[in-house]
Motif scaffolding. Structure first.
Motif, PDB file in Angstrom:
ATOM      1  N   LEU A   1       2.357   6.401  -7.112  1.00  0.00           N
ATOM      2  CA  LEU A   1       1.415   7.402  -7.622  1.00  0.00           C
ATOM      3  C   LEU A   1       1.974   8.807  -7.477  1.00  0.00           C
ATOM      4  N   ILE A   2       2.612   9.076  -6.354  1.00  0.00           N
ATOM      5  CA  ILE A   2       3.214  10.398  -6.136  1.00  0.00           C
ATOM      6  C   ILE A   2       4.308  10.645  -7.160  1.00  0.00           C
TER       7      ILE A   2
ATOM      8  N   SER B   1       2.720   1.562  -3.444  1.00  0.00           N
ATOM      9  CA  SER B   1       1.830   1.999  -4.532  1.00  0.00           C
ATOM     10  C   SER B   1       1.491   3.485  -4.377  1.00  0.00           C
ATOM     11  N   ALA B   2       1.333   3.960  -3.147  1.00  0.00           N
ATOM     12  CA  ALA B   2       1.087   5.389  -2.934  1.00  0.00           C
ATOM     13  C   ALA B   2       2.307   6.208  -3.366  1.00  0.00           C
TER      14      ALA B   2
ATOM     15  N   LEU C   1       0.834  -1.209   0.000  1.00  0.00           N
ATOM     16  CA  LEU C   1       0.000   0.000   0.000  1.00  0.00           C
ATOM     17  C   LEU C   1       0.866   1.255   0.000  1.00  0.00           C
ATOM     18  N   GLY C   2       1.907   1.250   0.826  1.00  0.00           N
ATOM     19  CA  GLY C   2       2.802   2.405   0.872  1.00  0.00           C
ATOM     20  C   GLY C   2       3.575   2.596  -0.421  1.00  0.00           C
TER      21      GLY C   2
END
Length: 155
Positions: free
Chosen positions: A146-147, A142-143, A139-140
């Protein structure tokens, strides 16, 4: 995207190192969680090398990371007893009706296997299994991906 590639490759490398350094045995679901990270690393490298396809390849890399997170979430459910694993390697072999002990022994895997519902803990006393850590990492990561995509970073 190079940072995403490096961090994606780091996950299965760390998992393998935890086997060798800390003696943690992987189950079949543990092994399944590693493959999407390799795909993500390759896709992120391709995104870094091919600027015109950067956005699409970067998104595919992020989706691959999330795929590992999805397997990890499923694995956590198996560990918690919410559902059984459908993978044959996660379950004890069953003898066929009328089968002998020799038949059952031949059906067993040659590689020692850890049941998928037995969590592996890296840090003693911390009730977060390796599968749960992978879910949080996915999750981290993938975030972060995205950034990086949004900012257009080449790194």
């Amino acid at each position: 995207m190079l940072l995403l590639a490096a961090l994606a490759a780091l996950a299965p490398i760390f998992a393998r190192a935890s086997e060798d350094l800390f003696g943690l045995a992987p189950c079949e679901l543990c092994l399944w969680q590693r493959w999407p990270y390799w795909a993500a690393a390759a896709l992120a490298l391709a995104a870094a090398a091919w600027p015109r396809g950067r956005r699409v390849l970067g998104m595919l890399a992020i989706l691959a990371v999330l795929a590992s997170g999805a397997v990890a979430a499923f694995h956590v459910g198996v560990e918690q007893g919410w559902w059984p694993s459908p993978l044959a390697g996660c379950q004890a072999p069953r003898a066929a009706p009328g089968g002998s002990v020799e038949d059952m022994l031949r059906a067993m895997s040659t590689r020692p296997s850890k049941p998928c519902d037995a969590p592996a803990y890296l840090i003693e006393g911390l009730p977060v299994s390796m599968a749960a850590m992978n879910l949080l990492y996915a999750l981290g990561l993938s975030a972060l991906g995205l950034i990086l995509l949004r900012k257009g970073a080449k790194a």
